[in-house]
Scaffold this motif. Structure first.
Motif, short mmCIF file in Angstrom:
data_model
loop_
_atom_site.label_atom_id
_atom_site.label_comp_id
_atom_site.label_asym_id
_atom_site.label_seq_id
_atom_site.Cartn_x
_atom_site.Cartn_y
_atom_site.Cartn_z
N ARG A 133 -16.33 12.57 8.51
CA ARG A 133 -16.96 12.63 9.83
C ARG A 133 -15.94 12.92 10.94
N SER A 134 -14.66 12.90 10.61
CA SER A 134 -13.63 13.17 11.60
C SER A 134 -13.60 14.67 11.89
N GLY A 135 -13.53 15.00 13.14
CA GLY A 135 -13.40 16.40 13.50
C GLY A 135 -11.95 16.83 13.41
N GLY A 136 -11.69 18.09 13.58
CA GLY A 136 -10.33 18.59 13.53
C GLY A 136 -9.64 18.55 14.87
N ASN A 137 -10.15 17.74 15.78
CA ASN A 137 -9.63 17.71 17.15
C ASN A 137 -8.61 16.62 17.40
N GLY A 138 -8.17 15.92 16.38
CA GLY A 138 -7.17 14.87 16.57
C GLY A 138 -7.71 13.66 17.30
N GLY A 139 -9.00 13.46 17.27
CA GLY A 139 -9.62 12.35 17.99
C GLY A 139 -9.53 11.04 17.23
N ASN A 140 -10.52 10.22 17.41
CA ASN A 140 -10.56 8.91 16.77
C ASN A 140 -10.95 9.06 15.31
N CYS A 141 -9.98 8.95 14.44
CA CYS A 141 -10.21 9.17 13.01
C CYS A 141 -9.85 7.93 12.21
N SER A 193 -8.41 4.99 -1.50
CA SER A 193 -9.18 4.31 -2.55
C SER A 193 -8.58 4.53 -3.93
N ASN A 194 -7.32 4.94 -3.99
CA ASN A 194 -6.69 5.22 -5.27
C ASN A 194 -5.96 4.02 -5.88
N LEU A 195 -5.91 2.91 -5.18
CA LEU A 195 -5.19 1.74 -5.68
C LEU A 195 -6.15 0.81 -6.41
N PRO A 196 -5.73 0.23 -7.52
CA PRO A 196 -6.63 -0.65 -8.27
C PRO A 196 -6.98 -1.92 -7.50
N GLY A 197 -8.27 -2.18 -7.38
CA GLY A 197 -8.74 -3.43 -6.80
C GLY A 197 -8.74 -3.52 -5.29
N VAL A 198 -8.42 -2.43 -4.59
CA VAL A 198 -8.37 -2.51 -3.13
C VAL A 198 -8.66 -1.13 -2.51
N VAL A 199 -9.31 -1.16 -1.36
CA VAL A 199 -9.51 0.04 -0.54
C VAL A 199 -8.83 -0.24 0.79
N LEU A 247 0.83 -1.21 0.00
CA LEU A 247 0.00 0.00 0.00
C LEU A 247 0.86 1.26 0.00
N SER A 248 2.12 1.13 -0.44
CA SER A 248 3.05 2.25 -0.38
C SER A 248 2.61 3.42 -1.28
N GLY A 249 1.85 3.18 -2.31
CA GLY A 249 1.38 4.25 -3.19
C GLY A 249 0.03 4.82 -2.79
N ALA A 250 -0.47 4.40 -1.64
CA ALA A 250 -1.79 4.85 -1.20
C ALA A 250 -1.79 6.34 -0.86
N ARG A 251 -2.86 7.01 -1.27
CA ARG A 251 -3.10 8.41 -0.88
C ARG A 251 -4.23 8.38 0.13
N TRP A 252 -3.87 8.62 1.38
CA TRP A 252 -4.82 8.51 2.49
C TRP A 252 -5.59 9.81 2.68
N ARG A 253 -6.86 9.67 3.01
CA ARG A 253 -7.68 10.84 3.34
C ARG A 253 -8.50 10.50 4.58
N GLU A 254 -8.72 11.52 5.43
CA GLU A 254 -9.49 11.30 6.65
C GLU A 254 -10.97 11.24 6.33
#
Length: 62
Positions: free
Chosen positions: A13-21, A26-32, A3-10
């Motif tokens: 529903r995550s707040g900006g408070n650094g909580g449980n996120c 979803s940019n990799l072919p065939g896998v999320v 998953l080294s080429g994954a582009r992660w996004r929060e």
């Protein structure tokens, strides 16, 4: 699984408070990828795109 080429996004529903996120890649072919934003080098879950889409669809019903 590499998953080294994954582009992660929060979750929108995550707040900006650094909580449980959740981050999703979803940019990799065939896998999320899903991981805990507080532990980006920790364990990750992977799903087939159709399975992830169904999960999101059902989660939105709540």
């Amino acid at each position: 699984m590499d998953l080294s080429g994954a582009r992660w996004r929060e979750s929108t529903r995550s707040g900006g408070n650094g909580g449980n996120c959740v981050e999703v890649a979803s940019n990799l072919p065939g896998v999320v990828g899903v991981r805990d934003s507080k532990d980006p080098s920790g364990p990750m879950l992977t799903f087939e795109p159709a399975v992830w889409a169904r999960f999101v669809e059902l989660a939105k019903r709540d």
